[in-house]
Motif scaffolding. Structure first.
Motif, short mmCIF file in Angstrom:
data_model
loop_
_atom_site.label_atom_id
_atom_site.label_comp_id
_atom_site.label_asym_id
_atom_site.label_seq_id
_atom_site.Cartn_x
_atom_site.Cartn_y
_atom_site.Cartn_z
N ALA A 133 0.85 -1.19 0.00
CA ALA A 133 0.00 0.00 0.00
C ALA A 133 0.88 1.24 0.00
N ASP A 134 0.67 2.11 -0.98
CA ASP A 134 1.49 3.31 -1.13
C ASP A 134 0.66 4.34 -1.89
N HIS A 135 0.61 5.57 -1.38
CA HIS A 135 -0.19 6.59 -2.05
C HIS A 135 0.53 7.22 -3.24
N ASP A 136 1.86 7.04 -3.31
CA ASP A 136 2.67 7.62 -4.39
C ASP A 136 2.72 6.61 -5.55
N PRO A 137 2.15 6.94 -6.72
CA PRO A 137 2.11 5.96 -7.81
C PRO A 137 3.48 5.56 -8.33
N ILE A 138 4.44 6.48 -8.33
CA ILE A 138 5.78 6.14 -8.81
C ILE A 138 6.48 5.19 -7.84
N SER A 139 6.42 5.55 -6.57
CA SER A 139 7.01 4.69 -5.54
C SER A 139 6.34 3.33 -5.54
N ARG A 140 5.02 3.32 -5.67
CA ARG A 140 4.28 2.06 -5.67
C ARG A 140 4.71 1.17 -6.84
N HIS A 141 4.93 1.78 -8.00
CA HIS A 141 5.36 1.03 -9.17
C HIS A 141 6.73 0.40 -8.95
N VAL A 142 7.65 1.17 -8.37
CA VAL A 142 9.01 0.68 -8.14
C VAL A 142 8.99 -0.47 -7.14
N LEU A 143 8.30 -0.28 -6.04
CA LEU A 143 8.28 -1.31 -4.99
C LEU A 143 7.58 -2.57 -5.46
N GLN A 144 6.48 -2.43 -6.16
CA GLN A 144 5.77 -3.62 -6.61
C GLN A 144 6.56 -4.37 -7.67
#
Length: 238
Positions: free
Chosen positions: A26-37
């Protein structure tokens, strides 16, 4: 709170012999979420379930399919309601963020999280950290462990406690029963609740009961503080 502290990397001791945990990001930042996933999808150490926007209502999160939730958090964000709901569902929580302070760590562990990591470029060990959390360990980035260790050195009486409360102290160790001492010594070695229970031939619930009784005798706010006191007593902290 079982302590598995990573001194050099997020995960330094190889794989944890447990079934692959089901992990949600769960991450509100779409860029960060993309990198982590992207990192989580590429590993075979976990089963990546989904990634969600942190701002979406919890009822839209596929929590019934999840063992561990990785939450990317900011320094000023309050997710107490989310943490409470995840704890109610017995989902282990791993927080990844920046701007950590001793107060934030205390609040996170008081809310029942199983680990806190610094969000930086060292994300290769994220899946292994999630797996360790699923196995009953607590994970900390080295920098965050330093916040506890430095407070212990500076204060002389252990990590800070709630205002007005007694400070944790090694003076309370003699008050522990033999079994409570054994339990904390095993946790100080990095054992999980399940591992300590197996070694002592008791149930995990019994181990947790011994830990709970130990906190009051030591004046510790959480199990991490109690384990750090035991590590100091055994000469295992730097």
């Amino acid at each position: 709170m079982e302590t598995h502290i990573f001194q050099d990397e997020w995960f330094a001791n190889g794989s944890v012999p447990e079934p692959e945990p089901r992990v949600l990001l769960a991450d509100h930042d779409p860029i960060s979420r993309h990198v982590l996933q992207s990192v989580l999808r590429k590993t075979d150490q976990i089963r990546f379930v989904a990634s969600v926007d942190m701002r979406r209502p919890l009822r839209e999160w596929p929590l019934e399919q999840v063992d561990v939730a990785i939450l990317a958090v900011g320094p000023q964000e309050d997710h107490e309601d989310i943490l409470r709901e995840l704890a109610r569902g017995k989902i282990r929580v791993l927080l990844v963020g920046i701007g950590w302070s001793r107060e934030r760590l205390d609040a996170a562990f008081a809310a029942g999280v199983a680990g806190c990591l610094v969000k930086d470029t060292r994300i290769g060990g994220l899946a292994a950290a999630a797996r360790a959390v699923a196995s009953g360990h607590t994970v900390l980035s080295p920098e965050l462990f330093g916040l506890y260790r430095d407070a212990s050195r500076a204060g002389g009486g252990g990590p800070a406690t709630a205002p007005g409360g007694p400070g944790p102290s090694g003076r309370g160790l003699p008050a522990l029963t033999d079994r409570e001492h054994e339990v904390l010594a095993l946790l100080a070695e990095g054992r999980s609740t399940a591992e300590a229970a197996a070694l002592l031939n008791v149930s995990p619930a019994t181990v947790k009961s011994h830990i709970s009784h130990s906190l009051g005798k030591l004046g510790a706010r959480n199990r991490l503080e109690a384990v750090l006191l035991m590590q100091r007593a055994l000469g295992r902290t730097e």
